[in-house]
Design a protein around this motif. Structure first.
Motif, short mmCIF file in Angstrom:
data_model
loop_
_atom_site.label_atom_id
_atom_site.label_comp_id
_atom_site.label_asym_id
_atom_site.label_seq_id
_atom_site.Cartn_x
_atom_site.Cartn_y
_atom_site.Cartn_z
N ASN A 104 1.21 -1.40 -0.08
CA ASN A 104 -0.50 0.30 0.14
C ASN A 104 0.46 1.20 -0.17
OD1 ASN A 104 -2.46 -1.48 -0.11
ND2 ASN A 104 -3.16 -1.11 2.53
N ASN A 119 1.43 0.89 10.10
CA ASN A 119 1.98 1.46 9.31
C ASN A 119 0.05 2.64 9.05
OD1 ASN A 119 3.91 0.59 8.16
ND2 ASN A 119 2.58 -0.35 6.30
N THR A 120 0.40 3.43 9.65
CA THR A 120 -1.08 4.81 9.54
C THR A 120 -0.79 5.58 8.61
OG1 THR A 120 0.16 6.10 11.08
CG2 THR A 120 -1.19 4.28 12.04
N ARG A 121 -1.85 5.78 7.89
CA ARG A 121 -2.25 6.69 7.17
C ARG A 121 -3.35 7.95 7.17
NH1 ARG A 121 -1.83 2.01 3.92
NH2 ARG A 121 -3.59 1.89 3.14
N TYR A 171 4.68 12.21 2.20
CA TYR A 171 3.81 12.75 2.26
C TYR A 171 4.07 12.79 1.09
CZ TYR A 171 1.04 16.43 0.42
OH TYR A 171 0.03 17.55 0.02
N ASP A 223 9.97 12.29 2.54
CA ASP A 223 9.99 10.87 2.79
C ASP A 223 10.93 10.91 3.84
OD1 ASP A 223 8.76 8.50 3.86
OD2 ASP A 223 10.87 7.20 1.96
N ARG A 247 1.65 9.70 6.03
CA ARG A 247 2.13 8.55 5.91
C ARG A 247 2.71 8.13 7.21
NH1 ARG A 247 5.51 6.94 2.38
NH2 ARG A 247 6.09 8.73 1.39
N SER A 278 4.62 5.53 10.19
CA SER A 278 4.92 3.57 10.32
C SER A 278 6.80 3.77 11.05
CB SER A 278 5.20 3.25 9.24
OG SER A 278 6.68 3.64 8.68
N GLU A 314 3.37 1.77 1.69
CA GLU A 314 5.41 2.05 2.58
C GLU A 314 6.23 1.14 1.70
OE1 GLU A 314 5.76 3.50 4.77
OE2 GLU A 314 3.95 4.89 4.93
N GLU A 364 -5.77 9.43 4.27
CA GLU A 364 -5.99 9.72 2.76
C GLU A 364 -7.02 11.20 2.66
OE1 GLU A 364 -3.88 5.43 1.46
OE2 GLU A 364 -6.74 5.42 1.36
N LYS A 411 -2.33 12.47 0.92
CA LYS A 411 -1.67 10.98 1.29
C LYS A 411 -0.50 11.50 2.80
CE LYS A 411 -0.91 6.75 -0.17
NZ LYS A 411 -1.05 5.79 -1.01
#
Length: 692
Positions: A128, A303-305, A350, A367, A318, A320, A130, A307, A316
């Motif tokens: 997904n 993992n958290t997002r 992002y 990142d 992100r 983690s 990540e 969206e 998005k």
């Protein structure tokens, strides 16, 4: 600098002279954002084959990605159609991959980390969006535990793209997990499987259980994936020198577990919050003579997002965190070693997309990652990675699209390695659609590839078998003095694609300075394989892939045929300007698959055939040539579906397979120095499935 400029000129000239392109036939599916599933019914196999995507449907997505960077999509329907049991099973049909057959090779083959692509390193795997990783020294990863029931689709980006950090890597494999069915509070399926392979002296027993549950209760979406696998094997390795021949029996017991709950909350029609947890554990115990090998690799990742999607625009965010541990223990009368290493990783990122109109699009993002590695046998290693990227696409005519992007990366390492560097990686891609079926796509890029953490650790992993520590079966270690690779790449694809399938021809070339190659050196009384920088390397080749599908007929027949041929020539030039071919890259690979469904019987069958030719390569700085034998492998899958969601599958692996043989000969007179043979053995796996 002059050399880099010259290569850019050469790439531009090559682009003008023989630009082949189009995204692969499956790249026409780039507009597809999800795959439609249905509740289990008697007609599901028919629906599966009839909905195989060979060309995009204009109404599939309101805002298709207009990037000129090609993408291949493998759907869950296709994976089930071919009887795939893992991600690797699906990727073997993608042109460009050289994958070891399970149970073969000096160390018995491997999972995702064992693949090669176009003469480069292993691909980057995402779940997904990540990044996921294996153990500190490349152990089993979450990817090895995923089954087709857990996957919505697999997106393969072979060409350089700044959006997914694939500029310097050989490919990016983005695995999109399955979404719950509409209007279903709880649905899922359960699988149990048993497999047995046996010959005169070799035996392998496999057992597995997997469960996939998912559902919706607005505004909540939830799923749970879990599997447990056991694999007990007895293998025979034969080693030979000019004076003696020996056989060594090895008994190995492996077990692994994977648990992955997922929760999503829909704030409104455009926004949602996602949390995914992955727990994985892999244990292995091997006995060979008086040597006992115990390995364990486990990890937990969150993992958290956030969206947001609004037509062509999306955001998005992100977050983690992952912790993983890996231990290796080797005990014998001659050797005792114990390694215990832990990695903690923290990440934030992002990704944004802005679609200004139907012809202009911008992707951008950042990142940031921090890694901490603790080891009981070497200094600790801390690593910080930062990146910014932007990629714009412009469809300046009805048939032409250009994509221009750049990625700026910074890296800092301390502890075991004191290292700091930054690089800018530009990418230029162009696509031209001659008509609705013919297209041409070209990609030019320049990038830098910093060595991964597991390649820097000097820790030595001891090999097994009677010839452990020899040239044919060396121990493994890292190299803290590695320098990053500098890569200039050109690639172009000519494609012919229709709703029934198509054919694509890709030509590529990569010029790599400070190429990282695995080389073998003697350290004390044993040989050790470590990554080492070579002065430069050139890899080039051609890939041909094609598919043809006959959709459902009135009598219930469905048919699909696919095939691929991938060539690669990888040459290395050392510091003395001596050239040779890279030692472990086959000159080409070929595969073909045939699938047939008969709706009245609810019967689905597939056959896949893979071929690797014999090839001989000189070993770096050694007076020997290594010859790997010609290998053939066939896999067969038969699925029979019944009423009430029941189904059974028979998978026959390694049918007609040849043994894996490596032979070292003196370069002076061609006489034998040593050789080893790993026996191949056919296996049968029977799986019972229930959908509910």
């Amino acid at each position: 600098m002059k050399r880099i400029q010259a290569r850019w000129k050469l790439s531009a000239l090559s682009c003008a002279l023989f630009t082949f392109m189009s995204p692969t036939w499956a790249a026409n599916n780039i507009t597809e954002t999800s795959t439609t599933d249905s509740a289990p019914t008697q007609t599901q196999p028919v629906q599966t084959l009839a909905t195989l995507k060979f060309a995009a449907t204009p109404n599939t997505a309101k805002d298709p990605d207009i990037s000129a960077v090609a993408k291949t999509i493998v759907t869950r329907e296709e994976m089930l159609q071919f009887g795939d049991q893992s991600v690797n099973d699906a990727l073997r049909r993608a042109a460009g991959f050289q994958m070891p057959t399970p149970g073969q090779g000096p160390r018995g083959g491997g999972g995702a980390s064992g693949m090669r692509f176009r003469g480069g390193g292993a691909p980057v795997f995402l779940i997904n969006g990540e990044a996921v990783q294996g153990g500190p020294r490349g152990g089993m990863s979450i990817v090895d535990s995923l089954t087709p029931d857990m996957i919505e689709r697999i997106e393969i980006t072979k060409q350089p793209s700044v959006a997914q950090a694939s500029v310097a890597s050989s490919a990016v494999i983005n695995i999109i997990l399955k979404q719950p069915l509409n209007n279903t509070r709880l649905s899922g399926n359960a699988r149990v499987g048993y497999g047995l392979a046996k010959s005169d002296q070799k035996e392998e027993e496999r057992k597995n259980i997997s469960v996939q549950l998912d559902g919706r209760d607005s505004p909540w979406l939830y799923s749970l994936s879990a599997n447990q696998m056991w694999n007990d094997s007895t293998s025979i390795t034969q080693t030979q020198t000019s004076t003696q021949t020996r056989e060594q029996k090895r008994i190995t017991q492996r077990k692994s577990q994977m648990l992955s709950p997922r929760l999503e909350y829909e704030l409104d029609d455009q926004q949602n919050l996602v949390a995914e947890l992955f727990y994985r554990n892999n244990e292995s115990e091997g006995v060979r003579g008086d040597q006992i090998q115990n390995d364990q690799n486990d990890s937990i990742r969150l993992n958290t997002r956030y969206e947001r999607k609004d037509q062509g625009n999306s955001d998005k965010l992100r977050l983690s965190v992952e912790q993983q541990n890996e231990t290796e223990s080797t005990q014998s009368s001659l050797l005792n070693s114990y390694t215990d290493e832990r990695i903690n990783e923290y990440g934030i990122g992002y990704d944004g997309v802005r679609k200004f109109n139907e012809t202009q699009q911008l992707k951008f993002g950042l990142d940031a990652r921090a890694n901490e590695l603790d080891s009981n046998v070497s200094q600790n290693l801390d690593e910080q990675l930062y990146a910014l990227y932007a990629e714009g696409s412009w469809k300046f005519t009805d048939r032409q699209t250009v994509t221009l992007g750049a990625r700026q990366e910074w890296i800092n390492r301390s502890g075991l390695v004191e290292y700091s560097d930054h690089h800018l990686s530009p990418v230029l891609a162009h696509r031209f659609d001659f008509n609705d079926t013919w297209s041409l796509q070209t990609n030019i890029s320049q990038a830098f590839l910093s060595p991964k953490t597991d390649r820097l650790l000097p820790t030595v992993s001891v090999s097994t078998d009677s010839d452990a520590g020899s040239l044919n079966n060396p121990d493994r270690g890292g190299n803290p003095n590695l320098r990053p690779e500098k890569i200039t790449a050109f690639e172009s694809t000519l494609g012919y694609n229709t709703p029934s399938g198509g054919i694509n021809i890709t030509a590529y070339q990569r010029e790599i300075e400070d190429y990282i190659e695995k080389v073998i050196r003697q350290e004390g009384s044993r040989f050790v394989e470590r990554p080492q920088n070579q002065d430069n390397a050139t890899t080039y080749g051609v890939e041909i892939s094609g598919r043809y599908a006959l959709k459902q007929t009135k009598r219930g027949n469905s048919f699909m045929l696919n095939g691929q041929l991938s060539t690669v020539r990888a040459k290395v030039e050392d510091e003395n300007h001596q050239q040779r071919l890279v030692s472990d890259v086959a000159p080409y690979t070929a595969s073909a698959g045939l699938s047939y469904n008969y709706q009245p019987w609810q019967l689905a069958t597939s056959v896949n055939l893979n071929y690797v030719p014999e090839f001989t390569r000189a070993l770096d700085n050694q007076p020997y040539d290594r010859t790997s034998n010609e290998r053939v492998n066939m896999d067969i899958s038969i699925t029979k579906r019944f009423t009430d969601g029941w189904a059974t599958t028979l998978n026959a692996r390694n049918i007609l397979s040849t043994d894996y043989k490596e032979r070292l000969t003196y370069q002076t007179d061609g006489s034998l120095y040593e050789s080893r043979i790993n026996q191949a053995i056919p296996s049968v796996l029977i799986t019972l499935e229930k959908k509910f």
